[in-house]
Every structure is written in C-alpha cells, then in structure tokens.
Design a protein around this motif. Structure first.
Motif, PDB file in Angstrom:
ATOM      1  N   VAL A  13       0.844  -1.193   0.000  1.00 39.17           N
ATOM      2  CA  VAL A  13       0.000   0.000   0.000  1.00 39.17           C
ATOM      3  C   VAL A  13       0.881   1.246   0.000  1.00 39.17           C
ATOM      4  O   VAL A  13       1.720   1.409   0.893  1.00 39.17           O
ATOM      5  CB  VAL A  13      -0.936   0.028   1.220  1.00 39.17           C
ATOM      6  CG1 VAL A  13      -1.665   1.370   1.314  1.00 39.17           C
ATOM      7  CG2 VAL A  13      -1.948  -1.109   1.145  1.00 39.17           C
ATOM      8  N   THR A  14       0.687   2.079  -1.000  1.00 40.93           N
ATOM      9  CA  THR A  14       1.290   3.409  -0.985  1.00 40.93           C
ATOM     10  C   THR A  14       0.151   4.407  -0.805  1.00 40.93           C
ATOM     11  O   THR A  14      -0.704   4.570  -1.685  1.00 40.93           O
ATOM     12  CB  THR A  14       2.063   3.709  -2.287  1.00 40.93           C
ATOM     13  OG1 THR A  14       1.295   3.278  -3.421  1.00 40.93           O
ATOM     14  CG2 THR A  14       3.397   3.004  -2.301  1.00 40.93           C
ATOM     15  N   LEU A  15       0.110   5.040   0.353  1.00 41.92           N
ATOM     16  CA  LEU A  15      -0.861   6.105   0.611  1.00 41.92           C
ATOM     17  C   LEU A  15      -0.269   7.394   0.051  1.00 41.92           C
ATOM     18  O   LEU A  15       0.778   7.858   0.516  1.00 41.92           O
ATOM     19  CB  LEU A  15      -1.086   6.252   2.115  1.00 41.92           C
ATOM     20  CG  LEU A  15      -1.669   5.036   2.844  1.00 41.92           C
ATOM     21  CD1 LEU A  15      -1.675   5.272   4.349  1.00 41.92           C
ATOM     22  CD2 LEU A  15      -3.081   4.728   2.343  1.00 41.92           C
ATOM     23  N   THR A  16      -0.910   7.946  -0.950  1.00 44.59           N
ATOM     24  CA  THR A  16      -0.381   9.164  -1.557  1.00 44.59           C
ATOM     25  C   THR A  16      -1.418  10.274  -1.449  1.00 44.59           C
ATOM     26  O   THR A  16      -2.616  10.053  -1.632  1.00 44.59           O
ATOM     27  CB  THR A  16       0.028   8.956  -3.028  1.00 44.59           C
ATOM     28  OG1 THR A  16      -1.122   8.839  -3.858  1.00 44.59           O
ATOM     29  CG2 THR A  16       0.901   7.711  -3.180  1.00 44.59           C
ATOM     30  N   PHE A  17      -0.920  11.464  -1.149  1.00 45.92           N
ATOM     31  CA  PHE A  17      -1.775  12.628  -0.938  1.00 45.92           C
ATOM     32  C   PHE A  17      -1.316  13.744  -1.871  1.00 45.92           C
ATOM     33  O   PHE A  17      -0.162  14.166  -1.808  1.00 45.92           O
ATOM     34  CB  PHE A  17      -1.700  13.073   0.518  1.00 45.92           C
ATOM     35  CG  PHE A  17      -2.167  12.017   1.482  1.00 45.92           C
ATOM     36  CD1 PHE A  17      -3.494  11.939   1.868  1.00 45.92           C
ATOM     37  CD2 PHE A  17      -1.276  11.067   1.979  1.00 45.92           C
ATOM     38  CE1 PHE A  17      -3.935  10.948   2.733  1.00 45.92           C
ATOM     39  CE2 PHE A  17      -1.702  10.069   2.847  1.00 45.92           C
ATOM     40  CZ  PHE A  17      -3.041  10.012   3.226  1.00 45.92           C
ATOM     41  N   ASP A  18      -2.208  14.180  -2.738  1.00 51.05           N
ATOM     42  CA  ASP A  18      -1.903  15.286  -3.637  1.00 51.05           C
ATOM     43  C   ASP A  18      -2.330  16.588  -2.957  1.00 51.05           C
ATOM     44  O   ASP A  18      -3.528  16.898  -2.856  1.00 51.05           O
ATOM     45  CB  ASP A  18      -2.644  15.116  -4.965  1.00 51.05           C
ATOM     46  CG  ASP A  18      -2.067  13.993  -5.809  1.00 51.05           C
ATOM     47  OD1 ASP A  18      -1.185  13.263  -5.326  1.00 51.05           O
ATOM     48  OD2 ASP A  18      -2.515  13.837  -6.967  1.00 51.05           O
ATOM     49  N   VAL A  19      -1.345  17.343  -2.485  1.00 54.94           N
ATOM     50  CA  VAL A  19      -1.619  18.566  -1.715  1.00 54.94           C
ATOM     51  C   VAL A  19      -1.729  19.731  -2.704  1.00 54.94           C
ATOM     52  O   VAL A  19      -0.848  20.585  -2.790  1.00 54.94           O
ATOM     53  CB  VAL A  19      -0.524  18.802  -0.660  1.00 54.94           C
ATOM     54  CG1 VAL A  19      -0.941  19.917   0.302  1.00 54.94           C
ATOM     55  CG2 VAL A  19      -0.254  17.522   0.139  1.00 54.94           C
ATOM     56  N   ASP A  20      -2.830  19.741  -3.440  1.00 55.80           N
ATOM     57  CA  ASP A  20      -2.975  20.665  -4.573  1.00 55.80           C
ATOM     58  C   ASP A  20      -3.344  22.081  -4.161  1.00 55.80           C
ATOM     59  O   ASP A  20      -3.050  23.033  -4.886  1.00 55.80           O
ATOM     60  CB  ASP A  20      -4.038  20.138  -5.544  1.00 55.80           C
ATOM     61  CG  ASP A  20      -3.668  18.810  -6.167  1.00 55.80           C
ATOM     62  OD1 ASP A  20      -2.469  18.475  -6.178  1.00 55.80           O
ATOM     63  OD2 ASP A  20      -4.585  18.116  -6.637  1.00 55.80           O
ATOM     64  N   ALA A  21      -4.054  22.225  -3.047  1.00 58.13           N
ATOM     65  CA  ALA A  21      -4.541  23.534  -2.603  1.00 58.13           C
ATOM     66  C   ALA A  21      -5.262  24.252  -3.750  1.00 58.13           C
ATOM     67  O   ALA A  21      -6.111  23.662  -4.412  1.00 58.13           O
ATOM     68  CB  ALA A  21      -3.390  24.354  -2.023  1.00 58.13           C
ATOM     69  N   CYS A 225      -4.692   7.416  -4.144  1.00 59.30           N
ATOM     70  CA  CYS A 225      -4.479   8.853  -4.354  1.00 59.30           C
ATOM     71  C   CYS A 225      -5.636   9.627  -3.742  1.00 59.30           C
ATOM     72  O   CYS A 225      -6.780   9.500  -4.186  1.00 59.30           O
ATOM     73  CB  CYS A 225      -4.370   9.150  -5.853  1.00 59.30           C
ATOM     74  SG  CYS A 225      -4.261  10.918  -6.226  1.00 59.30           S
ATOM     75  N   VAL A 226      -5.344  10.403  -2.701  1.00 58.58           N
ATOM     76  CA  VAL A 226      -6.384  11.212  -2.075  1.00 58.58           C
ATOM     77  C   VAL A 226      -5.896  12.655  -1.926  1.00 58.58           C
ATOM     78  O   VAL A 226      -4.693  12.932  -1.985  1.00 58.58           O
ATOM     79  CB  VAL A 226      -6.810  10.639  -0.708  1.00 58.58           C
ATOM     80  CG1 VAL A 226      -7.434   9.256  -0.872  1.00 58.58           C
ATOM     81  CG2 VAL A 226      -5.647  10.557   0.246  1.00 58.58           C
ATOM     82  N   HIS A 227      -6.849  13.547  -1.722  1.00 58.79           N
ATOM     83  CA  HIS A 227      -6.570  14.980  -1.667  1.00 58.79           C
ATOM     84  C   HIS A 227      -7.027  15.515  -0.315  1.00 58.79           C
ATOM     85  O   HIS A 227      -8.185  15.282   0.071  1.00 58.79           O
ATOM     86  CB  HIS A 227      -7.310  15.709  -2.794  1.00 58.79           C
ATOM     87  CG  HIS A 227      -6.926  15.245  -4.166  1.00 58.79           C
ATOM     88  ND1 HIS A 227      -7.374  14.046  -4.696  1.00 58.79           N
ATOM     89  CD2 HIS A 227      -6.124  15.807  -5.113  1.00 58.79           C
ATOM     90  CE1 HIS A 227      -6.871  13.900  -5.918  1.00 58.79           C
ATOM     91  NE2 HIS A 227      -6.105  14.942  -6.189  1.00 58.79           N
ATOM     92  N   PRO A 228      -6.184  16.233   0.403  1.00 58.86           N
ATOM     93  CA  PRO A 228      -6.583  16.732   1.720  1.00 58.86           C
ATOM     94  C   PRO A 228      -7.825  17.615   1.709  1.00 58.86           C
ATOM     95  O   PRO A 228      -8.573  17.615   2.689  1.00 58.86           O
ATOM     96  CB  PRO A 228      -5.346  17.516   2.175  1.00 58.86           C
ATOM     97  CG  PRO A 228      -4.202  16.800   1.525  1.00 58.86           C
ATOM     98  CD  PRO A 228      -4.731  16.426   0.166  1.00 58.86           C
TER      99      PRO A 228
END
Length: 288
Positions: A13-21, A225-228
């Motif tokens: 599992v790679t938990l990745t967060f795209d902090v795009d703002a 892939c999730v976004h805060p």
C-alpha cells in the motif's frame, strides 16, 4: 542483493496525498482567484485537511507520500518541511498543476524545472513525480529520468510497478487508477465544473476495501491517491482511517513510501519493462 519489489507481502500500500490547494482551480483560469468561496474550499486542504491526515498517520504509524505542486510549497514555505520532518516523503507534482497535455514540450520542461527549483531551495530531496491530473505526455518520463528522479506515478499500464526505459535512464512507474482516486468520489464545484455527485464515505470505503482484497489476491500495488481538501473532511477522514486499520488487520499488507517501493523495484530482476511511446495513428482513420 536483489529481491522482488513487494518483499513477500500480498499487497503493498502506498498512501499518496496530492496537496494541490488552489492550483487545480487556478490552472483552469487565473480569474478564479477572485472567487473567495472556491479559494477557501481549496485552502481547506493544507490548512485543515492536511493536519488531520497527518494526525491519523501518526496515530496508526504508517508512512505516506505527499505530492506537492511547487506553487503550493512556494506559497506555504513551511509545508513541505513539516511533512518531511514526520518521516513522510515529499514528491514533485509539477509547479503550477497545469496538465502537461495542455502545454508545449518547452512549457512542460519549464514548469517541471521550476517545481524542482522550489524544492531544492527548501532543502527537500525529491525522488519521484506525478503529473498534474495524471495527464503525462510521452516526454514526461524522459524529464523524470533527466532530472535524476527514480520514479513516476502518472500512468495506468499495470497494477504493479514496471520499468520505463528512457534516453536518460530507466524510470520506475508506480501506476495509478481512477478507482483509487478520491477525486472521482468526492470532488464537486459548480465553477469551474468539477464532478456532479458526492458519494458516501461508506460506499468509498467499500470500493477501496474490495480493490485491496483483489490486489492482495493478485499481489499488486495499492496506490491510493487522495486529496486533503476532499478526504480531509471529517466523515471521509474517518473512512480513510478505517481503510488503513483494515489493511493493518489483514496481516499480509505492507505500507511504504513511493520512493522505497521504487528503490526496491529498481533491484527487482523480474520487473516488467514497458516502453513509453505513442501509437502510430493514421490521420485518415483518426482525424483531429
């Protein structure tokens, strides 16, 4: 000594967060900077969602990778370091979050380089890249290799890591898929138009658990892939926590940062090779 990329786990599992703002909205047109409500919707990600997610990761003691556009790191100069200090990875996610497919090759290169310069100025070591909106071009992997990065995470040619040869060396691809992206589940804005349906976190949890079970069966990379600004909201954050807890309870799942998976993959003698090249298209068959 080489070994398989998964290290014997049923799934990684790679938990990745795209902090795009604000960047995905500004990429749609700088006039959206006037929209106070929309900008606050995006700022919720780094200001509220990100600290909540970092807290969950701390409590469950799992590592993650955070893909940050250079513009976001530049305008919030303490953000990238605050992630790295907790043992997580910070990775390159363009400078502007404009998709490479909307740029000329020269523009894509300039945007890529500008993002790299921001992280260099902040003392953040970068090992990998993810294209904005996953809209990589046939040049993207070459840029990743040319700038000395180990991996890309934008393509969908497999559900396990694979090697992409370029003129500047090989790149490991850590593939993504829409089914493991919270944007397809939660994203909604009236202007610019983003999504039409806001799904229940329970439905999303069911979807992701089913994918994890399938990937455990086939020994795959569960690259979430999730976004805060989306999954950082309370009910969704709790669903994400339950997903992580479920994976930990399985007993055969390993959590890893993308850079660590890529490093293992580069030594894996069985890693498949898939060349990044455009198909030959007959203009008489497929007009513009």
């Amino acid at each position: 000594m080489s070994e398989n990329w998964h290290g014997g786990a049923a799934a990684v599992v790679t938990l990745t967060f795209d902090v795009d703002a604000e960047t995905p909205i500004l990429a749609g047109g700088r006039d959206y900077a006037r929209h106070a409500s929309t900008m606050s919707h995006q700022a919720y990600g780094p200001d509220v969602g990100l600290p909540r997610i970092l807290g969950i990761l701390d409590e469950l003691e799992v590592p993650a990778t955070f893909f940050v556009p250079g513009w976001v790191a530049e305008h919030r100069p303490a953000l990238a370091q605050s992630i790295a200090e907790r043992g997580h990875e910070v990775a390159h996610h363009s400078y502007s979050h404009r998709p490479p497919t909307s740029m000329t090759p020269e523009e894509e290169r300039a945007d890529f380089e500008r993002g790299m310069e921001v992280f260099a100025d902040q003392g953040i070591e970068i090992a990998g890249h993810r294209a904005a909106l996953w809209e990589a071009t046939w040049q993207t992997a070459e840029l990743v290799a040319e700038y000395g990065l180990r991996y890309d995470s934008s393509l969908m040619g497999d559900d396990r890591p694979y090697r992409v040869p370029t003129m500047s060396g090989d790149v490991v691809e850590l593939p993504v898929h829409w089914s493991l992206d919270d944007w397809e589940q939660y994203a909604f804005l009236p202007a610019p138009h983003v999504g039409s349906v806001i799904e229940s976190p329970q439905k999303v949890l069911e979807l992701w658990r089913a994918e994890l079970d399938g990937m455990r069966h086939y020994r795959c990379l569960f690259n979430l892939c999730v976004h805060p600004f989306l999954s950082g909201r309370p009910g969704r954050a709790m669903a994400l926590r339950r997903l992580i807890e479920y994976a930990l309870e399985c007993g055969d799942v390993r959590f890893a940062r993308c850079r660590d998976v890529a490093a293992a993959a580069l030594t894996d003698p069985d890693l498949p090779v898939r060349r990044s090249q455009a198909p030959v298209v007959d203009p008489d068959v497929y007009p513009l």
